[in-house]
Design an enzyme around this catalytic site. Structure first.
Site, PDB file in Angstrom:
ATOM      1  N   ASN A 131      38.253  47.881  36.983  1.00 20.26           N
ATOM      2  CA  ASN A 131      38.456  46.403  35.649  1.00 20.26           C
ATOM      3  C   ASN A 131      39.147  47.106  34.621  1.00 20.26           C
ATOM      4  OD1 ASN A 131      38.400  44.710  33.868  1.00 20.26           O
ATOM      5  ND2 ASN A 131      35.505  44.721  34.560  1.00 20.26           N
ATOM      6  N   TRP A 132      40.334  46.947  33.888  1.00 19.15           N
ATOM      7  CA  TRP A 132      40.439  47.018  32.769  1.00 19.15           C
ATOM      8  C   TRP A 132      39.011  46.797  31.514  1.00 19.15           C
ATOM      9  CZ3 TRP A 132      46.192  48.374  33.634  1.00 19.15           C
ATOM     10  CH2 TRP A 132      46.661  49.830  34.593  1.00 19.15           C
ATOM     11  N   LYS A 133      38.253  45.777  32.153  1.00 18.71           N
ATOM     12  CA  LYS A 133      38.334  44.867  30.460  1.00 18.71           C
ATOM     13  C   LYS A 133      39.871  44.775  29.531  1.00 18.71           C
ATOM     14  CE  LYS A 133      33.824  47.273  31.755  1.00 18.71           C
ATOM     15  NZ  LYS A 133      32.569  46.631  31.283  1.00 18.71           N
ATOM     16  N   HIS A 148      31.833  37.557  35.697  1.00 19.09           N
ATOM     17  CA  HIS A 148      31.413  39.204  35.405  1.00 19.09           C
ATOM     18  C   HIS A 148      30.832  38.440  34.763  1.00 19.09           C
ATOM     19  CE1 HIS A 148      31.542  43.154  33.633  1.00 19.09           C
ATOM     20  NE2 HIS A 148      32.133  43.592  34.500  1.00 19.09           N
ATOM     21  N   GLU A 158      30.341  40.004  31.582  1.00 18.85           N
ATOM     22  CA  GLU A 158      30.743  39.483  30.248  1.00 18.85           C
ATOM     23  C   GLU A 158      31.647  38.607  29.886  1.00 18.85           C
ATOM     24  OE1 GLU A 158      32.762  43.203  30.516  1.00 18.85           O
ATOM     25  OE2 GLU A 158      31.676  44.564  30.478  1.00 18.85           O
ATOM     26  N   GLU A 178      26.188  43.447  39.856  1.00 17.58           N
ATOM     27  CA  GLU A 178      26.495  44.422  39.169  1.00 17.58           C
ATOM     28  C   GLU A 178      25.035  44.476  38.018  1.00 17.58           C
ATOM     29  OE1 GLU A 178      31.107  45.835  38.049  1.00 17.58           O
ATOM     30  OE2 GLU A 178      30.302  43.879  36.864  1.00 17.58           O
ATOM     31  N   GLY A 181      28.486  49.966  31.542  1.00 23.43           N
ATOM     32  CA  GLY A 181      28.964  50.357  30.188  1.00 23.43           C
ATOM     33  C   GLY A 181      27.649  51.365  29.764  1.00 23.43           C
ATOM     34  N   SER A 226      28.525  51.320  36.350  1.00 25.74           N
ATOM     35  CA  SER A 226      28.654  53.043  36.222  1.00 25.74           C
ATOM     36  C   SER A 226      28.863  53.873  36.989  1.00 25.74           C
ATOM     37  CB  SER A 226      27.555  53.972  35.054  1.00 25.74           C
ATOM     38  OG  SER A 226      27.216  52.655  33.564  1.00 25.74           O
ATOM     39  N   GLY A 259      34.617  50.314  35.725  1.00 25.45           N
ATOM     40  CA  GLY A 259      35.036  49.678  34.542  1.00 25.45           C
ATOM     41  C   GLY A 259      35.225  50.975  33.762  1.00 25.45           C
ATOM     42  N   GLY A 260      34.373  51.836  33.300  1.00 22.54           N
ATOM     43  CA  GLY A 260      34.810  52.865  31.686  1.00 22.54           C
ATOM     44  C   GLY A 260      36.118  53.584  33.626  1.00 22.54           C
TER      45      GLY A 260
HETATM   46  C1  PEP Z   1      32.412  46.660  35.054  1.00 27.00           C
HETATM   47  O1  PEP Z   1      33.055  46.570  34.340  1.00 27.00           O
HETATM   48  O2  PEP Z   1      32.564  45.754  36.490  1.00 27.00           O
HETATM   49  C2  PEP Z   1      31.366  47.766  35.434  1.00 27.00           C
HETATM   50  C3  PEP Z   1      30.873  48.477  36.278  1.00 27.00           C
HETATM   51  O3  PEP Z   1      31.452  48.904  34.234  1.00 27.00           O
HETATM   52  P1  PEP Z   1      30.973  50.678  33.823  1.00 27.00           P
HETATM   53  O4  PEP Z   1      31.812  50.844  35.055  1.00 27.00           O
HETATM   54  O5  PEP Z   1      31.666  50.689  32.967  1.00 27.00           O
HETATM   55  O6  PEP Z   1      30.132  50.404  34.233  1.00 27.00           O
END
Ligand code: PEP
Length: 250
Positions: free
Chosen positions: A9-11, A95, A97, A167, A173, A213, A234-235
């Site tokens: 997920n590039w956000k 999500h 966010e 999640e 993040g 993470s 994500g990251g």
């Molecule tokens: C996400 O955005 O769904 C996520 C899990 O982010 P991260 O891996 O950066 O915690």
């Protein structure tokens, strides 16, 4: 048999140029990977270009969100049909966010999951508790509400087309990953609920991803657990070599 799925997920990161450069770097790194579904979720402007570059490869495409209406006066929104038309096969829905900053609720998530299925997209429905909810001992109550409302009215016949992503908000993040045991505990609980909802056979076919993470260093431990069927990343999905190392966890 549940095929593991790893989604990036590039956000709100990467221009179209950066997105296409990423795909060109990633494809040779993962072309030999079998037995794992690989998915990228770029921002809307890059959906079409990423879908075009990945067509015919082992990498699929997801949107990070979508509206539940097929069309209409909803300035700034994108419909399920538009997402599909751009070449995506999956849609991330709900999500944390989106819930936190864009007022998404369990009910709007439910409308979006239904709309995704109706359009032939595979919904990746996200849920998870906040840190205070976990500390108050409310994790199971919260994820049960999110799961039951999010999937309300969806028949067992659609179960194999639904993906759930657990999640924990406190792990997104933050660099703080749920331990494999903590994640497995919630995944097993969710599968139990799916079994109540759709029956044991259908519940066994639903993939439940973990997100929070995830990185090359912890993916194998997470994937070693019975009810963890993949990851939403994500990251660590923003660099092709790092994401490729997660995809090649075995
Ligand atoms: C996400 O955005 O769904 C996520 C899990 O982010 P991260 O891996 O950066 O915690």
């Amino acid at each position: 048999m549940r095929i593991p799925l790893i989604a990036g997920n590039w956000k709100m990161y990467k221009t179209m140029g950066e997105a296409t450069a990423f795909v060109k770097e990633l494809l040779p790194l993962v072309s030999g990977v079998t037995g794992v579904e690989i998915v990228l979720a770029p921002p809307f402007p890059s959906l079409g270009p990423v879908a075009a570059l990945t067509a015919g490869t082992n990498v699929g495409v997801a949107s990070q969100n979508m509206h539940f209406a097929e069309e209409g006066a909803y300035t700034g929104e994108v419909s399920p049909g538009m997402v599909k038309d751009a070449g995506a096969a999956y849609a991330i829905i709900g999500h944390s966010e989106r819930r936190q900053y864009f007022a998404e609720t369990d009910d709007s998530v439910n409308r979006k999951v239904k709309a995704a299925l109706a359009s032939g997209l595979v919904p990746v429905m996200c849920l998870g508790e906040t840190l205070s909810e976990r500390e108050e001992g409310r994790t199971f109550e919260v994820v049960e509400r999110q799961l039951r409302t999010g999937l309300a009215g969806i028949p067992a016949s659609d179960s194999s087309r639904v993906i759930v992503a657990y999640e924990p908000v406190w792990a997104i993040g933050t660099g703080r990953t749920a331990t494999p045991a903590q994640a497995q505990e919630v995944h097993a609980f969710l599968r139990g609920l799916l079994s109540e909802l759709w029956g044991a056979t259908a519940a066994r076919s639903v993939r439940i991803l973990y997100g929070g993470s995830v990185k090359p260093e912890n993916i194998a431990d997470l994937m070693g657990r019975n009810d963890i069927d993949g990851a939403l990343v994500g990251g660590a999905s923003l660099k092709a070599d790092v994401f490729a190392n997660i995809v090649k966890f075995q």
